[in-house]
Enzyme design. Sequence first.
Site, mmCIF file in Angstrom:
data_model
loop_
_atom_site.group_PDB
_atom_site.id
_atom_site.type_symbol
_atom_site.label_atom_id
_atom_site.label_comp_id
_atom_site.label_asym_id
_atom_site.label_seq_id
_atom_site.Cartn_x
_atom_site.Cartn_y
_atom_site.Cartn_z
ATOM 1 N N HIS A 79 0.779 -1.222 -0.095
ATOM 2 C CA HIS A 79 -0.078 0.079 -0.030
ATOM 3 C C HIS A 79 0.880 1.282 -0.041
ATOM 4 O O HIS A 79 0.485 2.334 -0.280
ATOM 5 C CB HIS A 79 -0.934 0.050 1.309
ATOM 6 C CG HIS A 79 -1.944 -1.190 1.371
ATOM 7 N ND1 HIS A 79 -1.586 -2.411 2.225
ATOM 8 C CD2 HIS A 79 -3.101 -1.401 0.934
ATOM 9 C CE1 HIS A 79 -2.549 -3.182 2.123
ATOM 10 N NE2 HIS A 79 -3.141 -2.442 1.215
ATOM 11 N N CYS A 101 4.004 -1.198 -3.860
ATOM 12 C CA CYS A 101 3.571 -1.463 -5.312
ATOM 13 C C CYS A 101 3.957 -0.409 -6.274
ATOM 14 O O CYS A 101 3.874 0.681 -6.043
ATOM 15 C CB CYS A 101 2.064 -1.716 -5.324
ATOM 16 S SG CYS A 101 1.490 -2.085 -6.988
ATOM 17 N N HIS A 129 -7.652 4.698 4.369
ATOM 18 C CA HIS A 129 -7.249 3.318 3.920
ATOM 19 C C HIS A 129 -5.646 3.731 3.802
ATOM 20 O O HIS A 129 -5.288 4.612 3.618
ATOM 21 C CB HIS A 129 -7.625 3.124 2.460
ATOM 22 C CG HIS A 129 -7.224 2.020 1.715
ATOM 23 N ND1 HIS A 129 -5.981 1.541 1.276
ATOM 24 C CD2 HIS A 129 -8.103 0.911 1.717
ATOM 25 C CE1 HIS A 129 -6.053 0.686 0.725
ATOM 26 N NE2 HIS A 129 -7.283 0.181 0.868
ATOM 27 N N GLU A 131 -3.278 2.872 1.733
ATOM 28 C CA GLU A 131 -2.708 3.552 0.307
ATOM 29 C C GLU A 131 -3.032 5.133 0.418
ATOM 30 O O GLU A 131 -2.163 5.742 0.154
ATOM 31 C CB GLU A 131 -3.306 2.918 -0.784
ATOM 32 C CG GLU A 131 -2.926 3.563 -2.118
ATOM 33 C CD GLU A 131 -3.507 3.003 -3.302
ATOM 34 O OE1 GLU A 131 -3.861 3.856 -4.278
ATOM 35 O OE2 GLU A 131 -3.876 1.746 -3.576
ATOM 36 N N THR A 167 -5.831 3.512 -6.264
ATOM 37 C CA THR A 167 -5.415 2.571 -7.605
ATOM 38 C C THR A 167 -6.560 1.548 -7.763
ATOM 39 O O THR A 167 -6.449 0.730 -8.745
ATOM 40 C CB THR A 167 -3.835 1.806 -7.498
ATOM 41 O OG1 THR A 167 -4.118 1.230 -6.138
ATOM 42 C CG2 THR A 167 -2.817 2.716 -7.338
ATOM 43 N N SER A 224 -11.043 -3.490 1.028
ATOM 44 C CA SER A 224 -12.001 -2.703 0.071
ATOM 45 C C SER A 224 -12.129 -3.272 -1.381
ATOM 46 O O SER A 224 -13.556 -3.174 -1.799
ATOM 47 C CB SER A 224 -11.476 -1.093 0.077
ATOM 48 O OG SER A 224 -10.884 -0.385 1.016
ATOM 49 N N ASN A 225 -11.096 -3.572 -1.936
ATOM 50 C CA ASN A 225 -11.185 -4.184 -3.082
ATOM 51 C C ASN A 225 -12.307 -5.538 -2.898
ATOM 52 O O ASN A 225 -13.243 -5.649 -3.832
ATOM 53 C CB ASN A 225 -9.973 -4.710 -3.516
ATOM 54 C CG ASN A 225 -9.930 -5.854 -4.738
ATOM 55 O OD1 ASN A 225 -9.686 -6.869 -4.640
ATOM 56 N ND2 ASN A 225 -10.009 -5.039 -5.899
ATOM 57 N N SER A 267 -6.670 -9.591 -2.510
ATOM 58 C CA SER A 267 -5.973 -9.853 -1.407
ATOM 59 C C SER A 267 -6.105 -11.090 -0.851
ATOM 60 O O SER A 267 -5.713 -11.734 0.350
ATOM 61 C CB SER A 267 -6.146 -8.784 -0.157
ATOM 62 O OG SER A 267 -7.622 -8.492 -0.115
#
Length: 283
Positions: A79, A101, A129, A131, A167, A224-225, A267
């Site tokens: 993140h 990343c 979050h 990130e 992202t 979240s994803n 994840s």
Amino acid sequence: MPALHLSVRIDPNSGFCFGVIYAIQMAEDLLDEQGYLYCLGDIVHNDEEVQRLEARGLRIICHEKLAGLRDEAVLIRAHGEPPATYQLAMENNLTLIDASCPVVLKLQNRIKSSFDRKEKIFIYGKHGHAEVLGLLGQTSGEAVVFESLDELLRHELPANITLYSQTTKSTNSFYNIKNQLEVRGYQVNANDTICRQVSNRDKDLRRFAAEFDQIVFVSGTKSSNGKVLYQVCKDTNACTHFISTVDEIQAAWFQPGQSVGICGATSTPMWLMEQVRDRLLAL
């Protein structure tokens, strides 16, 4: 109870994105070398994978504990982190193993450049979050984070807006926000920084979910994803079930002979989806 004889298949496109694969490989290599490793925050938003790595010696710490740590190696997860973390590491003689990343690092650099040009920066992302906190740090906390167009419009907006995105957000939602702002007369400098490996899963999952009688979506509750992709599956196939562990599977969901698709977030480890497959085949 008679056997259900389910037909089960795992989505080949599900599982870790390359950023998570990179971070976990770095962690495993260092654990093999030294037997333990500090990691700043959960290495991935999946409790099952975190527990697996903790059993190997991974030590998850928060920023507060980081401040009291000295002369150690600490992994920065995919993140990314704000500049303040790197400054603290220098002060505490910490060796940072940076597994940020590459897509996130590129985004951080672009936001920093925009901030240096004194642009008014707005970030489409989730409050708090990991990130997003790293992105905010590139602007000394001055950028505005928003989760929806309605929230954004509650701010007093400048005539010229520089728009970025976390992202892992939806590409369609990002461009819809851009278009809605332009309809309202704003000049929008839209920077599409969404990871295509993540955003393309939307279309792939819709195709996959439509092929089966039932879908079992495997994800950590913190992802979240995972929440977004689960909804994609649910919108396509109403018989979609969200689970985080194998033990949450309920035989009552299924009818004998049904086809079941297994998929997950960026994840979600493949080994966990394989455990889910094995449990379903045993029903």
